[in-house]
Design a protein around this motif. Sequence first.
Motif, PDB file in Angstrom:
ATOM      1  N   UNK A 250       0.816  -1.231   0.000  1.00  0.00           N
ATOM      2  CA  UNK A 250       0.000   0.000   0.000  1.00  0.00           C
ATOM      3  C   UNK A 250       0.839   1.265   0.000  1.00  0.00           C
ATOM      4  N   UNK A 251       2.127   1.151  -0.145  1.00  0.00           N
ATOM      5  CA  UNK A 251       2.989   2.343  -0.073  1.00  0.00           C
ATOM      6  C   UNK A 251       2.641   3.352  -1.156  1.00  0.00           C
ATOM      7  N   UNK A 252       2.440   2.874  -2.407  1.00  0.00           N
ATOM      8  CA  UNK A 252       2.116   3.804  -3.503  1.00  0.00           C
ATOM      9  C   UNK A 252       0.849   4.603  -3.229  1.00  0.00           C
ATOM     10  N   UNK A 253      -0.109   3.980  -2.572  1.00  0.00           N
ATOM     11  CA  UNK A 253      -1.390   4.642  -2.350  1.00  0.00           C
ATOM     12  C   UNK A 253      -1.397   5.486  -1.076  1.00  0.00           C
ATOM     13  N   UNK A 254      -0.703   4.997  -0.038  1.00  0.00           N
ATOM     14  CA  UNK A 254      -0.819   5.663   1.258  1.00  0.00           C
ATOM     15  C   UNK A 254       0.178   6.799   1.433  1.00  0.00           C
ATOM     16  N   UNK A 255       1.288   6.806   0.700  1.00  0.00           N
ATOM     17  CA  UNK A 255       2.254   7.892   0.883  1.00  0.00           C
ATOM     18  C   UNK A 255       1.684   9.247   0.533  1.00  0.00           C
ATOM     19  N   UNK A 256       1.026   9.455  -0.628  1.00  0.00           N
ATOM     20  CA  UNK A 256       0.432  10.777  -0.900  1.00  0.00           C
ATOM     21  C   UNK A 256      -0.695  11.131   0.068  1.00  0.00           C
ATOM     22  N   UNK A 257      -1.406  10.077   0.540  1.00  0.00           N
ATOM     23  CA  UNK A 257      -2.485  10.380   1.490  1.00  0.00           C
ATOM     24  C   UNK A 257      -1.915  10.863   2.822  1.00  0.00           C
ATOM     25  N   UNK A 258      -0.803  10.280   3.250  1.00  0.00           N
ATOM     26  CA  UNK A 258      -0.197  10.719   4.499  1.00  0.00           C
ATOM     27  C   UNK A 258       0.448  12.091   4.344  1.00  0.00           C
ATOM     28  N   UNK A 259       0.982  12.406   3.165  1.00  0.00           N
ATOM     29  CA  UNK A 259       1.532  13.749   2.937  1.00  0.00           C
ATOM     30  C   UNK A 259       0.442  14.802   3.040  1.00  0.00           C
ATOM     31  N   UNK A 260      -0.725  14.508   2.468  1.00  0.00           N
ATOM     32  CA  UNK A 260      -1.835  15.448   2.564  1.00  0.00           C
ATOM     33  C   UNK A 260      -2.300  15.613   3.997  1.00  0.00           C
ATOM     34  N   UNK A 261      -2.296  14.496   4.763  1.00  0.00           N
ATOM     35  CA  UNK A 261      -2.710  14.582   6.167  1.00  0.00           C
ATOM     36  C   UNK A 261      -1.699  15.398   6.976  1.00  0.00           C
ATOM     37  N   UNK A 262      -0.425  15.186   6.730  1.00  0.00           N
ATOM     38  CA  UNK A 262       0.599  15.936   7.450  1.00  0.00           C
ATOM     39  C   UNK A 262       0.500  17.434   7.137  1.00  0.00           C
ATOM     40  N   UNK A 263       0.124  17.754   5.928  1.00  0.00           N
ATOM     41  CA  UNK A 263      -0.030  19.159   5.559  1.00  0.00           C
ATOM     42  C   UNK A 263      -1.191  19.789   6.306  1.00  0.00           C
ATOM     43  N   UNK A 264      -2.282  19.035   6.462  1.00  0.00           N
ATOM     44  CA  UNK A 264      -3.475  19.566   7.111  1.00  0.00           C
ATOM     45  C   UNK A 264      -3.257  19.732   8.611  1.00  0.00           C
ATOM     46  N   UNK A 265      -2.712  18.687   9.311  1.00  0.00           N
ATOM     47  CA  UNK A 265      -2.422  18.736  10.732  1.00  0.00           C
ATOM     48  C   UNK A 265      -3.643  19.175  11.546  1.00  0.00           C
ATOM     49  N   UNK A 266      -4.727  18.517  11.327  1.00  0.00           N
ATOM     50  CA  UNK A 266      -5.968  18.922  12.009  1.00  0.00           C
ATOM     51  C   UNK A 266      -6.148  18.155  13.295  1.00  0.00           C
ATOM     52  N   UNK A 267      -6.313  16.828  13.199  1.00  0.00           N
ATOM     53  CA  UNK A 267      -6.526  15.975  14.369  1.00  0.00           C
ATOM     54  C   UNK A 267      -5.408  14.939  14.405  1.00  0.00           C
ATOM     55  N   UNK A 268      -4.494  15.052  15.372  1.00  0.00           N
ATOM     56  CA  UNK A 268      -3.395  14.057  15.405  1.00  0.00           C
ATOM     57  C   UNK A 268      -3.889  12.622  15.517  1.00  0.00           C
ATOM     58  N   UNK A 269      -5.025  12.437  16.163  1.00  0.00           N
ATOM     59  CA  UNK A 269      -5.530  11.077  16.315  1.00  0.00           C
ATOM     60  C   UNK A 269      -6.400  10.618  15.179  1.00  0.00           C
ATOM     61  N   UNK A 270      -6.471  11.398  14.106  1.00  0.00           N
ATOM     62  CA  UNK A 270      -7.346  11.020  13.007  1.00  0.00           C
ATOM     63  C   UNK A 270      -6.649  10.387  11.839  1.00  0.00           C
ATOM     64  N   UNK A 271      -5.339  10.147  11.938  1.00  0.00           N
ATOM     65  CA  UNK A 271      -4.607   9.583  10.810  1.00  0.00           C
ATOM     66  C   UNK A 271      -5.119   8.195  10.469  1.00  0.00           C
ATOM     67  N   UNK A 272      -5.214   7.295  11.478  1.00  0.00           N
ATOM     68  CA  UNK A 272      -5.612   5.918  11.210  1.00  0.00           C
ATOM     69  C   UNK A 272      -7.032   5.853  10.651  1.00  0.00           C
ATOM     70  N   UNK A 273      -8.035   6.560  11.242  1.00  0.00           N
ATOM     71  CA  UNK A 273      -9.382   6.515  10.651  1.00  0.00           C
ATOM     72  C   UNK A 273      -9.411   7.047   9.220  1.00  0.00           C
TER      73      UNK A 273
END
Length: 839
Positions: free
Chosen positions: A63-86
């Motif tokens: 899942x690296x190809x799919x999850x890496x851009x999604x995690x980059x977008x999440x890191x940019x947003x930095x809204x809820x630290x506990x919301x990464x897994x959901x």
Amino acid sequence: MGKLPAMQVSRQEEWQMPLYQEQYDRSPALTPAEREALAEVAILPPSCHRYDLVRKVLSAEALTRLLRPLQDAYDLKQCHPGGRIPYLRHMCLQMSQMNKSFWAWSKEEWLNGATSAHITYKKTGVAITMRVTAYLLCGLLIIEDRYFAAHLARLVFGTTEVAREYQKVATVIYGSDGLGYMRNRTRDNQLQATLVLAMLINRNPHIEVFTTECLQATQQLLTYYGYQQVFRWMIRALVYLKIVEETAFADLFGSVEEASAWWEYTKLDVDPTWLAWVQAYITQTVRGDEHYRKGEFHHLLLAGRWLKRYHPEIVEPAQWNEPIGYEYVTWVCQAKRTELVLESPRIPRDTSQAQVPLQAKTINDRIGSVRRFFLALQRRPYQVSGYTAQRLVLPWDPLEVLGTPENIKRQIGPNPRTLDPAWWQKLTWAAATLSAQDLSAYGGIMYPLAFYRAVALVWVTGARRADEIRRLKIGCVSREWAPEMRDEDGNQVEPEEHFAYLRIPVNKKRGEFWIPIPTYTADAIEMWEQLRPKLQGPQIDSKEHKPTEYLFMMRNQLMGKKFLNDSIIPLLCQISKLVDEDDVPLRDAVGKITSHRARSTLATWLRSNGLSLPYIAKLLGYTDLKSLPWYMREDKHRFAREVRKHNPLNRMVTAILDTEAIKRGAGKPAVFYYLGTGEDGRPTLCASPDYSTCVHQMQCRKCEMFVEAEQAEVIERRPGTLIIEVHIPTPPLVEENLNQEGVGEEITKCLPAPEVPTPAYHFNKNVPPRSSDADLQQMKQDLEALTAEWAEKAGKFDLRSVAMKSLKKRMAALAAKIEERESKLPVPVDSSLSTDQNS
């Protein structure tokens, strides 16, 4: 909420999106390994997302190809630290269900996924993160369904960057040196949402790089009226900032289609031929302003309806004859108020007016329009339906046949629509004390306090038409005071005595001119001029036809024609109610309180305070006095006072003033009153200094101070004599008892003749000097006192009362004693002398 790291951007063109699509593998199809890994995530129960097992599954290499851009977008947003897994789990679940990577999702699929995330993960920010991801990685702007563009823009561009760009536009829109729109929370939020939406569409937060295409795309997403309104404000601000061209308005809102001309009439109740002649006359005759021409047009349409109903065979002016003209005049004089009048969809017809006859002025206007129409067709040819018609030759005279009947003309007269002085005082005071609290209580305020105060004070003090007020120019106030100014005595004029003038624009009667105004009105105008938004362009004046910087402009729009009647006057009426329980209603016995009624009210008030008619005419803007009766209501009390000064019982008597006698000193007669001329045409005089109060003026020949003709001619020829006019009022005792039968005659008999001051006043040789009997003089004084007492009580008590009868007997007895005493004098008074009837 976390913020984006500060981005160093030196120029707007150097802005770069925080994530690049090109750095990722954007293959839309899933590999078998990816499908298997996504399936493992999908079978996990929702409650296990917090455990290491979920983290381990999500960290699988497949899942690296799919999850890496999604995690980059999440890191940019930095809204809820506990919301990464959901967030990652929900994205994997959606990809597993749709069997394709998020790179291939459509906008609807992103929106459905965000909606389901909002239901499943309410407080973890998954839905927000999905929108950021869709915008940054897939270029899809998803702002529907419970989400605002401002939130997305702050996450993508940074709160500081968005606020700085917004302030550039807000300064122009709300600033005192900008467009001057009123600021409130709702419009502020709408403007911010509209601006950031344009930023998101342009994928750049800097307004300097906005394009027309970007703004057009923004406009298509604005569905509510409030957003459309602030979008216009934003475009106007961008034009002033020279970011977009002035043609942006035409590109965005379309060229303003000219409304169909008001003379384009399509109804079938008027014959087309008659309509063509009327339209040719209206469009080819340059006379009067648009309001006047509209009135002429509607009156001629009414004549066309009359022809269509009663004489359908007559379709053009040449077919009119003398009987038709007389018949039309008769019909207009007998027509009812709503007869053959086209009903307006905006103004419902009042059925109670159906049987009300027309007013004389309306009759005169309708007949006059048709008369002027035929006179114009006689004077010149017109282009009718594409061909040039010959001048109309009529065997009858329109001036005679279409003349207003005399009985109608006599009903047309001045009827000034003045306001009650007490009401006008309340309105004036309300305008002078207008406050912010008054505006907030009134509600629906769209302009600053200074705007309302200046307009209101000009209305109550300037005697101006509504059009003149709205067309006032910047710099219309002039003040005249300087330290070197001196009054008539050479003293320095105090600053509070300086004068303020208002420049009135060109109107229907004359060109520009100045009128004096109170200094507090000038202060209000200048205060508004300082606060007036500066970023407003000139507009073409309707009468001068040149660019004009208007005083009363807001948001690049001139004050409305109905602003005075619909806003200022109701506001002042409401304020007067707060000041006094007896409020000023919007209507009185005359009709609705309109802006024009201030002119007649002020003209009448100034006249009652002694201002001359020429000055009032200058104030109203007239070059002659003919129009003043239509503005000034006659003050019946002032009229009565003026007439009372000219009481018919009063007289203007010619007299001789002997200046030499004045020089000789006291004791010499100096004023001689003409009593008239005898049958021989020679004058007689009276030398009594008490002539004006003497009640024996009809018995002058029995008086010692009567001057015969011979002596009168000598006095006339004395050197230094002047002929003067003297106002002689009716003696008070006589005037007070005029309507009491017999009382005036008794007073005349009882009161003695005026005393002779000195022997020098004794001119009548036929009458000896009066006795110096002290008792006789005392009795005469007593009679005078009783007579004065009678005059005082006569108007208060019944003459038939015991007290009045007793007083009357005492007067009669005393008068008899005086007569008896005088009869015993050595030389009796010659009673045979005739009365001078010409005195």
